[in-house]
Design a protein around this motif. Structure first.
Motif, PDB file in Angstrom:
ATOM      1  N   ILE A   1       9.451  13.457  -0.597  1.00 16.74           N
ATOM      2  CA  ILE A   1       8.257  12.731  -1.059  1.00 16.74           C
ATOM      3  C   ILE A   1       7.868  11.663  -0.040  1.00 16.74           C
ATOM      4  CG2 ILE A   1       7.363  11.132  -2.811  1.00 16.74           C
ATOM      5  CD1 ILE A   1       9.208  12.407  -4.834  1.00 16.74           C
ATOM      6  N   LEU A   2       8.822  10.809   0.281  1.00 16.58           N
ATOM      7  CA  LEU A   2       8.511   9.691   1.173  1.00 16.58           C
ATOM      8  C   LEU A   2       8.413  10.151   2.622  1.00 16.58           C
ATOM      9  CD1 LEU A   2      10.764   7.223  -0.726  1.00 16.58           C
ATOM     10  CD2 LEU A   2       8.277   7.153  -0.597  1.00 16.58           C
TER      11      LEU A   2
ATOM     12  N   LEU B   1      14.413   6.692  -7.565  1.00 15.04           N
ATOM     13  CA  LEU B   1      15.492   5.937  -6.911  1.00 15.04           C
ATOM     14  C   LEU B   1      15.509   6.341  -5.447  1.00 15.04           C
ATOM     15  CD1 LEU B   1      18.487   6.141  -9.413  1.00 15.04           C
ATOM     16  CD2 LEU B   1      16.903   4.237  -9.008  1.00 15.04           C
ATOM     17  N   VAL B   2      15.239   5.383  -4.587  1.00 12.16           N
ATOM     18  CA  VAL B   2      15.171   5.660  -3.153  1.00 12.16           C
ATOM     19  C   VAL B   2      16.479   5.209  -2.525  1.00 12.16           C
ATOM     20  CG1 VAL B   2      13.852   5.293  -1.036  1.00 12.16           C
ATOM     21  CG2 VAL B   2      12.688   5.229  -3.258  1.00 12.16           C
TER      22      VAL B   2
ATOM     23  N   ASN C   1       0.829  -1.213   0.000  1.00 14.04           N
ATOM     24  CA  ASN C   1       0.000   0.000   0.000  1.00 14.04           C
ATOM     25  C   ASN C   1       0.858   1.256   0.000  1.00 14.04           C
ATOM     26  OD1 ASN C   1      -2.397  -1.350   0.007  1.00 14.04           O
ATOM     27  ND2 ASN C   1      -2.645  -1.294   2.243  1.00 14.04           N
ATOM     28  N   ARG C   2       1.925   1.216   0.797  1.00 13.92           N
ATOM     29  CA  ARG C   2       2.813   2.379   0.853  1.00 13.92           C
ATOM     30  C   ARG C   2       3.441   2.624  -0.516  1.00 13.92           C
ATOM     31  NH1 ARG C   2       5.923   0.652   6.434  1.00 13.92           N
ATOM     32  NH2 ARG C   2       4.216   1.154   7.853  1.00 13.92           N
ATOM     33  N   ARG C   3       3.852   1.533  -1.163  1.00  9.98           N
ATOM     34  CA  ARG C   3       4.483   1.698  -2.487  1.00  9.98           C
ATOM     35  C   ARG C   3       3.472   2.219  -3.497  1.00  9.98           C
ATOM     36  NH1 ARG C   3       7.079  -3.361  -1.172  1.00  9.98           N
ATOM     37  NH2 ARG C   3       5.746  -4.491  -2.619  1.00  9.98           N
ATOM     38  N   SER C   4       2.224   1.780  -3.367  1.00  8.45           N
ATOM     39  CA  SER C   4       1.262   2.267  -4.362  1.00  8.45           C
ATOM     40  C   SER C   4       0.929   3.742  -4.115  1.00  8.45           C
ATOM     41  CB  SER C   4       0.026   1.363  -4.439  1.00  8.45           C
ATOM     42  OG  SER C   4      -0.886   1.722  -3.471  1.00  8.45           O
TER      43      SER C   4
ATOM     44  N   ASN D   1      13.328   1.011   4.075  1.00 10.57           N
ATOM     45  CA  ASN D   1      12.707   0.202   5.136  1.00 10.57           C
ATOM     46  C   ASN D   1      11.183   0.396   5.128  1.00 10.57           C
ATOM     47  OD1 ASN D   1      11.916  -0.979   7.540  1.00 10.57           O
ATOM     48  ND2 ASN D   1      13.367   0.119   8.832  1.00 10.57           N
ATOM     49  N   TYR D   2      10.761   1.654   5.034  1.00 13.67           N
ATOM     50  CA  TYR D   2       9.335   1.983   5.060  1.00 13.67           C
ATOM     51  C   TYR D   2       8.573   1.329   3.898  1.00 13.67           C
ATOM     52  CZ  TYR D   2       5.148   4.957   5.203  1.00 13.67           C
ATOM     53  OH  TYR D   2       3.862   5.427   5.270  1.00 13.67           O
ATOM     54  N   LEU D   3       9.234   1.260   2.737  1.00 20.27           N
ATOM     55  CA  LEU D   3       8.542   0.764   1.532  1.00 20.27           C
ATOM     56  C   LEU D   3       8.653  -0.744   1.339  1.00 20.27           C
ATOM     57  CD1 LEU D   3       9.604   3.569  -0.969  1.00 20.27           C
ATOM     58  CD2 LEU D   3       7.336   3.234   0.031  1.00 20.27           C
ATOM     59  N   THR D   4       9.654  -1.371   1.976  1.00 23.06           N
ATOM     60  CA  THR D   4       9.891  -2.794   1.706  1.00 23.06           C
ATOM     61  C   THR D   4      10.052  -3.666   2.949  1.00 23.06           C
ATOM     62  OG1 THR D   4      12.309  -2.630   1.726  1.00 23.06           O
ATOM     63  CG2 THR D   4      11.210  -2.129  -0.362  1.00 23.06           C
ATOM     64  N   GLY D   5      10.367  -3.048   4.089  1.00 28.49           N
ATOM     65  CA  GLY D   5      10.672  -3.828   5.290  1.00 28.49           C
ATOM     66  C   GLY D   5      12.144  -4.163   5.430  1.00 28.49           C
TER      67      GLY D   5
END
Ligand code: ZN
Ligand code: ZN
Length: 361
Positions: A128-129, A27-28, A9-12, A35-39
């Motif tokens: 952004i993030l 590019l993050v 959901n965060r990635r979307s 961590n926030y987007l993937t764990g």
């Protein structure tokens, strides 16, 4: 803990922003954002995010860990992550690629640009993030609540054993040890222990100075638990405090309460900051309040929003922030009182349960 669906959901949500900004990918490079987007919690990584997919680039040390933690595609690279990401960009024919301008080194951005076809353009982005992260989910608030509770417990455990003669650095080590023993991964930042006139240094580093009877003691500490930070400052006096210290403490506490009272969904961060300053002005202490009133926290100890002068950011329900006014008198000492709170629709919920009167031991 955050589940796989939450990461997706965060990635979307980040992907929607990319579409709005007409970026093909982002590019993050900031590890807390990855961590926030993937764990993923490793110390080396680069994430390429499009509106539909995500690829994590990392090195062989994290082959097993990345596969366990991440629900996105993982590429293990034996050399430069930036170059591997550029190869992907070339293959995907991305033309406009955002990068985190405040988080990617100049050298790494040059490396990515150098490996891209000349038709592709690197576009600087910022925040952004971090903006997405500033509003916490229920799960995240729960994680912060546990981190705050652990910090308070470590503080009260160690407080009971403070005796005159203990050195600042010993006390800081004791607090760190206690947090670890209670289950924290680490302290969220270098624990601040300052005594006597050294309390006037807002960011004092603990020294080998002994904490003496009839001295003021400032402890600013936080834990990282399940990835989430907590942050608390408390004041202690060894022996009966003098009138001046009591008066200063009362004024700072009133300023803290005034700021807490102002926190709610829809007000600007500057408005909250102003309440603390105005209260201190009534005691002619506002000139001694040399930092901002607070900051967001979460996966990092300092996150947006900053609660300071001129900050137009609107506080929103679900933000987690600190409220920590202080006054510092060179040669005498300083007082700061800090709680971690959640912004709600009608006010705020204070997560820090440790008592905040001047603790006399
Ligand atoms: Zn603090
Ligand atoms: Zn703080």
């Amino acid at each position: 803990m955050s589940g796989g669906i939450e990461f997706a959901n965060r990635r979307s949500r980040a992907g929607e922003y990319l579409a709005e900004q007409k970026l093909d990918a982002l590019l993050v490079s900031a590890l807390p954002n990855i961590n926030y987007l993937t764990g993923f919690t490793g110390s080396n990584g680069l994430l390429a995010l499009s509106d539909a997919e995500a690829w994590l680039f990392t090195d062989p040390r994290y082959q097993v860990q990345a596969a366990e933690q991440c629900d996105c595609k993982v590429r293990i690279c034996r050399s430069s992550l930036a170059r591997a990401a550029s190869t992907l960009a070339r293959r995907k024919r991305w033309k406009k690629i955002g990068f985190e301008s405040t988080r990617l080194s100049f050298a790494a951005s040059r490396e990515v640009q150098g490996a891209l076809p000349s038709s592709a353009e690197l576009m600087p982005t910022s925040g952004i993030l971090e903006r997405l992260r500033s509003i916490k989910s229920e799960d995240e608030i729960e994680s912060i609540r546990h981190s705050v509770a652990l910090c308070s417990e470590a503080f009260s455990d160690v407080l009971a054993g403070i005796r005159p003669g203990v050195r600042e650095c010993e006390l800081a080590a004791e607090l760190d040890y206690r947090m670890r023993r209670l289950g924290a991964e680490r302290s969220a930042f270098d624990t601040i222990v300052a005594s006597g006139a050294r309390t006037a240094l807002p960011h004092a580093e603990p020294t080998s100075k002994a904490i003496n009877s009839n001295e003021l003691l400032l402890i600013d500490m936080g834990a990282t638990l399940s990835g989430y930070a907590s942050d608390m400052t408390r004041m202690v006096h060894l022996g009966p405090p003098p009138q001046k210290t009591k008066r200063l403490h009362r004024a700072v506490l009133d300023a803290q309460l005034a700021a807490l009272d102002a926190v709610r969904d829809g007000v600007t961060a500057a408005f909250v900051d102003r309440q603390a300053r105005q209260l201190l002005r009534t005691h002619k202490l506002d000139a001694l309040f040399v930092h901002s009133t607070g900051h967001g926290l979460g996966l990092e100890i300092h996150e947006p929003p900053r609660i300071g002068k001129g900050e137009k950011t609107l506080l929103r329900a679900g933000m987690v922030i600190t409220i920590e006014p202080g006054v510092y008198i060179d040669g005498f000492g300083g007082i700061r009182i800090e709680d971690t709170v959640v912004v709600t629709r009608t006010g705020c919920k204070i997560l820090t349960e440790a008592p905040k009167e001047l603790l006399v031991i």
